[in-house]
Design an enzyme around this catalytic site. Structure first.
Site, PDB file in Angstrom:
ATOM      1  N   HIS A 186      31.353  31.963  34.639  1.00  9.76           N
ATOM      2  CA  HIS A 186      30.296  32.683  35.350  1.00  9.76           C
ATOM      3  C   HIS A 186      29.744  31.894  36.540  1.00  9.76           C
ATOM      4  O   HIS A 186      28.861  32.370  37.246  1.00  9.76           O
ATOM      5  CB  HIS A 186      29.170  33.016  34.365  1.00  9.76           C
TER       6      HIS A 186
ATOM      7  N   LYS B   2      29.286  30.139  40.219  1.00  3.26           N
ATOM      8  CA  LYS B   2      29.580  30.489  41.607  1.00  3.26           C
ATOM      9  C   LYS B   2      29.358  29.238  42.446  1.00  3.26           C
ATOM     10  O   LYS B   2      28.218  28.903  42.810  1.00  3.26           O
ATOM     11  CB  LYS B   2      28.689  31.619  42.129  1.00  3.26           C
TER      12      LYS B   2
ATOM     13  N   HIS C 218      19.627  40.603  40.797  1.00  2.50           N
ATOM     14  CA  HIS C 218      20.727  39.808  40.267  1.00  2.50           C
ATOM     15  C   HIS C 218      20.404  38.316  40.311  1.00  2.50           C
ATOM     16  O   HIS C 218      21.222  37.484  39.946  1.00  2.50           O
ATOM     17  CB  HIS C 218      22.011  40.097  41.067  1.00  2.50           C
TER      18      HIS C 218
ATOM     19  N   LYS D 174      18.868  34.456  39.798  1.00  2.00           N
ATOM     20  CA  LYS D 174      18.675  33.531  38.679  1.00  2.00           C
ATOM     21  C   LYS D 174      17.968  32.293  39.242  1.00  2.00           C
ATOM     22  O   LYS D 174      18.575  31.221  39.394  1.00  2.00           O
ATOM     23  CB  LYS D 174      20.011  33.116  38.052  1.00  2.00           C
TER      24      LYS D 174
ATOM     25  N   ASP E 277       5.086  24.756  39.742  1.00  2.00           N
ATOM     26  CA  ASP E 277       4.153  24.004  40.572  1.00  2.00           C
ATOM     27  C   ASP E 277       4.602  24.019  42.029  1.00  2.00           C
ATOM     28  O   ASP E 277       5.076  25.057  42.499  1.00  2.00           O
ATOM     29  CB  ASP E 277       3.966  22.597  40.011  1.00  2.00           C
TER      30      ASP E 277
END
Length: 420
Positions: free
Chosen positions: A134, A136, A313, A315, A320
């Protein structure tokens, strides 16, 4: 027609790296640029590939035969023909629809194409659902690196229409590129040199560094061997130390109880915690799963936004004013317990502020906010079911013989003829 493609079935580093355990520390002096969506990402990564002089290493979950995929193919072929070493590692599930002719053109030009866990269809259905590369990652000439959640497909561009994805990646120039290069080279099965000053488990992958300087980057990843929880631990560690704010934008949100507890605890002690979820999901089940957790989080002050303009899509997260992470890992059982993933941790105030402003604009202009005092509806039951579902998924691979956590291995397999 058939085409020769190298097949890899891997959940761990190759033999020459196994003894060292690929563990990367913080690297200082980096320049990090946030790339939002394909409009920012593709021009940068394609420009770097076109200028490549020695090497292009590419890992992607999805590569489609559309305008982005065809442009990438042309760039890789042209680079290989002028003598650049090109290695393209593709996932057998995400790239399972690529045509033989597409792959043949790459191979004939000298591109080393590797397919992770390829599997033939059964009754027209792909069977390799739970074994995914998965990540990239793109590294060019060991001088510039790209990492994030953006695949090589046209659905990351706004002109794709209502289903265009909202996503993020980063471009990195500086010492951290050496770690990304070493990692990508090792994971591709190519021979790598031993690194000077190699350290095993130098620190937890969160905020644990004494430096206050900007431009710090650390590569973290998960596999099914010795780095199963590194990305999850990074989130937990950062949230446990949060003082003022935390923003998490994640497409597929269904984490385990420990991470949920740290999110809740941060909000309880006064941290302004915001979650940005899918409101217009590309996978309806993802939205339904995330909503099982809303009541548990809302009752302690977590602010939850659902992005409704198009599928989310991303992630990414920030804590802070200086800690951020960008990468391929969702916060769901697939990413946290099954997939091969990679993120970078970033300590840089300017980058943190840029990401914060981008996410704030997203939440303000394109999201609906869940009501703070919506009527609790069996939240304890929802949390219990969510806990059971997550941990069944998390430990399921170890109980079966056909998922990646059962017997991880790296074994390049030469196939003289394989249809993809």
């Amino acid at each position: 027609m058939n085409v020769a493609v190298e097949h890899i079935a891997t959940d761990q580093p190759p033999d020459d790296a196994k003894a060292r355990d690929l563990d990367y520390g913080w690297q200082s002096g980096n320049r990090i640029e946030l790339l939002e969506n394909g409009e920012a990402y593709f021009p940068k990564v394609f420009e770097a590939m076109r200028a490549a002089q020695r090497e292009i290493l590419l890992e992607t979950f999805i590569l489609f035969e559309d305008k982005v995929g065809f442009e990438l193919k042309g760039i890789l072929i042209e680079a290989a023909q002028r003598g650049v070493k090109v290695v393209a590692s593709l996932d057998g599930f995400g790239c399972g629809e690529l045509s033989t002719s597409f792959l043949r053109e790459l191979a004939e030009a000298g591109v080393a194409v590797q397919m992770f866990d390829p599997a033939s269809k059964v009754l027209g259905i792909r069977t390799n659902w739970f074994r995914r590369l998965h990540r990239k990652i793109v590294v060019v000439d060991a001088a510039v690196a790209f990492i994030g959640g953006i695949n090589f497909s046209a659905d990351h561009l706004g002109d794709f229409g209502p289903e265009a994805k909202q996503d993020y990646a980063v471009q990195i120039v500086g010492p951290a590129v050496a770690d990304l290069h070493h990692f990508a080279l090792a994971q591709s099965g190519r021979q790598v040199r031993a690194r000077r000053g190699w350290r095993r488990r130098p620190q937890r992958p969160g905020l644990s560094t004494t430096s206050n300087e900007d431009g710090l980057v650390r590569l973290i990843y998960r596999d099914n061997v010795q780095h199963r929880d590194d990305i999850e631990e990074a989130y937990i560690d950062a949230l446990s130390k949060a003082r003022t704010r935390a923003v998490i934008a994640n497409a597929y949100f269904f984490p385990g109880y420990r991470l949920l507890r740290e999110i809740r605890n941060a909000a309880r002690r006064g941290v302004h915690v915001q979650l940005i979820m899918q409101g217009q999901p590309d996978v309806l089940l993802a939205k339904l799963a995330a909503r099982m957790l809303y009541d548990y989080l809302l009752k302690d002050g977590v602010v939850i936004h659902e992005y409704c303009q198009r599928p989310l899509h991303g992630k990414v997260a920030l804590v802070d004013d200086d800690w951020s992470t960008v990468g391929s890992s969702n916060l769901d059982p697939l990413s946290l317990a099954l997939n091969l993933e990679a993120n970078v941790l970033i300590r840089d105030r300017a980058f943190n502020q840029q990401l914060y402003e981008s996410l704030e604009a997203l939440a303000r202009d394109h999201c609906q906010t869940m009501p703070e005092k919506r009527k609790p509806r069996l939240w304890l039951w929802r949390l219990t079911v969510g806990f059971l579902v997550f941990h069944v998924m998390r430990h399921f691979p170890a109980l079966t013989g056909w998922l990646p956590a059962h017997k991880p291995r790296l074994k390049p397999i030469e196939s003289p003829a394989h249809d993809v």
